[in-house]
Design a protein around this motif. Structure first.
Motif, mmCIF file in Angstrom:
data_model
loop_
_atom_site.group_PDB
_atom_site.id
_atom_site.type_symbol
_atom_site.label_atom_id
_atom_site.label_comp_id
_atom_site.label_asym_id
_atom_site.label_seq_id
_atom_site.Cartn_x
_atom_site.Cartn_y
_atom_site.Cartn_z
ATOM 1 N N GLY A 54 -4.123 -30.524 7.029
ATOM 2 C CA GLY A 54 -3.042 -28.755 7.259
ATOM 3 C C GLY A 54 -3.577 -27.607 8.010
ATOM 4 N N GLU A 55 -3.190 -26.994 7.974
ATOM 5 C CA GLU A 55 -2.835 -26.028 9.113
ATOM 6 C C GLU A 55 -4.733 -25.498 9.380
ATOM 7 N N LYS A 56 -4.884 -25.113 7.692
ATOM 8 C CA LYS A 56 -6.310 -24.173 8.104
ATOM 9 C C LYS A 56 -7.425 -25.566 8.940
ATOM 10 N N LEU A 57 -7.688 -26.498 8.217
ATOM 11 C CA LEU A 57 -8.389 -27.133 8.739
ATOM 12 C C LEU A 57 -8.147 -28.147 9.865
ATOM 13 N N ASN A 58 -6.909 -28.379 10.550
ATOM 14 C CA ASN A 58 -6.590 -28.554 11.482
ATOM 15 C C ASN A 58 -7.435 -28.060 13.039
ATOM 16 N N VAL A 59 -7.997 -26.856 12.414
ATOM 17 C CA VAL A 59 -8.729 -26.109 13.427
ATOM 18 C C VAL A 59 -10.310 -26.172 13.499
ATOM 19 N N ILE A 60 -10.786 -27.448 12.673
ATOM 20 C CA ILE A 60 -12.748 -27.272 12.738
ATOM 21 C C ILE A 60 -12.853 -27.770 13.936
ATOM 22 N N GLN A 61 -13.676 -27.072 14.463
ATOM 23 C CA GLN A 61 -14.575 -27.233 15.814
ATOM 24 C C GLN A 61 -15.642 -28.253 15.109
ATOM 25 N N ARG A 62 -16.426 -28.160 14.152
ATOM 26 C CA ARG A 62 -17.305 -29.603 13.276
ATOM 27 C C ARG A 62 -17.662 -28.806 11.996
ATOM 28 N N ALA A 63 -17.691 -30.697 11.148
ATOM 29 C CA ALA A 63 -17.414 -30.604 10.386
ATOM 30 C C ALA A 63 -18.087 -31.563 9.225
ATOM 31 N N TYR A 64 -18.754 -30.913 8.178
ATOM 32 C CA TYR A 64 -19.372 -32.818 7.366
ATOM 33 C C TYR A 64 -19.401 -32.580 6.343
ATOM 34 N N LEU A 65 -19.635 -33.590 5.461
ATOM 35 C CA LEU A 65 -19.742 -34.027 4.198
ATOM 36 C C LEU A 65 -20.908 -33.775 3.221
ATOM 37 N N TYR A 66 -20.744 -33.898 2.140
ATOM 38 C CA TYR A 66 -21.462 -33.711 0.802
ATOM 39 C C TYR A 66 -21.198 -34.106 -0.016
ATOM 40 N N ILE A 67 -22.457 -34.157 -0.550
ATOM 41 C CA ILE A 67 -22.238 -35.093 -2.259
ATOM 42 C C ILE A 67 -23.286 -34.396 -2.947
ATOM 43 N N GLU A 68 -22.443 -33.311 -4.055
ATOM 44 C CA GLU A 68 -23.621 -31.936 -4.911
ATOM 45 C C GLU A 68 -23.261 -32.294 -6.141
ATOM 46 N N HIS A 69 -23.538 -31.247 -6.935
ATOM 47 C CA HIS A 69 -23.405 -30.621 -8.230
ATOM 48 C C HIS A 69 -23.666 -31.198 -9.283
ATOM 49 N N PHE A 70 -25.029 -32.258 -9.110
ATOM 50 C CA PHE A 70 -24.841 -33.036 -10.097
ATOM 51 C C PHE A 70 -26.190 -32.579 -11.076
ATOM 52 N N GLN A 123 -29.732 -51.775 1.063
ATOM 53 C CA GLN A 123 -28.636 -52.014 1.119
ATOM 54 C C GLN A 123 -27.760 -51.008 1.023
ATOM 55 N N THR A 124 -28.914 -49.965 -0.374
ATOM 56 C CA THR A 124 -27.791 -48.718 -0.957
ATOM 57 C C THR A 124 -28.794 -47.644 -0.236
ATOM 58 N N LEU A 125 -28.600 -46.534 -0.532
ATOM 59 C CA LEU A 125 -29.556 -45.092 -0.188
ATOM 60 C C LEU A 125 -29.370 -44.833 -1.333
ATOM 61 N N LYS A 126 -30.697 -43.939 -1.851
ATOM 62 C CA LYS A 126 -31.296 -43.741 -3.245
ATOM 63 C C LYS A 126 -31.382 -42.651 -2.328
ATOM 64 N N VAL A 127 -30.774 -41.233 -3.704
ATOM 65 C CA VAL A 127 -31.267 -39.691 -3.145
ATOM 66 C C VAL A 127 -31.721 -39.428 -4.008
ATOM 67 N N TYR A 128 -33.037 -38.746 -3.626
ATOM 68 C CA TYR A 128 -33.711 -38.258 -5.102
ATOM 69 C C TYR A 128 -34.490 -36.995 -4.503
ATOM 70 N N GLY A 129 -35.623 -36.891 -5.639
ATOM 71 C CA GLY A 129 -36.193 -35.241 -4.913
ATOM 72 C C GLY A 129 -35.542 -33.863 -5.204
ATOM 73 N N ARG A 130 -34.036 -33.596 -5.671
ATOM 74 C CA ARG A 130 -33.164 -32.921 -4.933
ATOM 75 C C ARG A 130 -34.192 -31.378 -6.545
ATOM 76 N N GLY A 131 -33.810 -30.658 -5.703
ATOM 77 C CA GLY A 131 -34.488 -29.232 -5.779
ATOM 78 C C GLY A 131 -34.058 -28.538 -7.263
ATOM 79 N N ALA A 132 -31.875 -28.118 -6.013
ATOM 80 C CA ALA A 132 -31.397 -27.806 -7.103
ATOM 81 C C ALA A 132 -30.124 -29.104 -7.111
ATOM 82 N N ASP A 133 -29.015 -28.621 -7.386
ATOM 83 C CA ASP A 133 -27.936 -29.598 -8.318
ATOM 84 C C ASP A 133 -26.921 -29.200 -6.899
#
Length: 141
Positions: A54-70, A123-133
């Motif tokens: 929408g209008e808010k995200l249309n002006v983003i200069q740089r963005a990244y997605l991340y998976i969190e909160h487990f 051909q999968t990405l294993k994510v481990y050793g996370r210090g926080a959720d």
């Protein structure tokens, strides 16, 4: 939140004043994708969501997605990852995520957010050793 399911966050940078481009402001849009239900702890589960530009995200200069909160003591295996424009009938949707299926055998274009470690296995990405959720994997889009 020991039993909380993962979610995806869009972290972004935008100019406070796009005309002068003087100051940058960080923002986060949390829970843009969540685990689809029903799900099971013994199988892969789908993380699904829709991001509306929408209008808010249309002006983003740089963005990244991340998976969190487990729970920080849980590992994660990512098999395939895609972000596509919705099909409007005019063009074929293309994945905005690079190295989304890890068939190249490495983790190029992926980075960690926080203390998370990751490696490509079969051909999968294993994510481990996370210090926080809220630590996880990320990719600039």
């Amino acid at each position: 939140y020991p039993s909380r399911c993962p979610q995806m966050t869009l972290k972004n940078v935008r100019y406070l004043d796009p005309t002068t481009k003087d100051d940058l402001q960080w923002g986060s849009d949390q829970a843009i994708a969540k685990v689809a239900t029903p799900n099971t702890s013994s199988e892969f589960n789908l993380l699904h969501g829709v991001i509306e530009i929408g209008e808010k995200l249309n002006v983003i200069q740089r963005a990244y997605l991340y998976i969190e909160h487990f729970a920080a003591d849980l590992d994660m295996i990512v098999d395939d990852f895609s972000v596509t424009k919705m099909d409007t009938g005019c063009s074929t949707p293309r994945n905005l995520i690079r190295n989304a299926d890890f068939t190249v055998g490495d983790s190029r274009f992926w980075t960690n957010d926080g203390t998370a470690k990751f490696e490509v296995i079969d051909q999968t990405l294993k994510v481990y050793g996370r210090g926080a959720d809220h630590h996880g994997i990320a990719q600039y889009i």
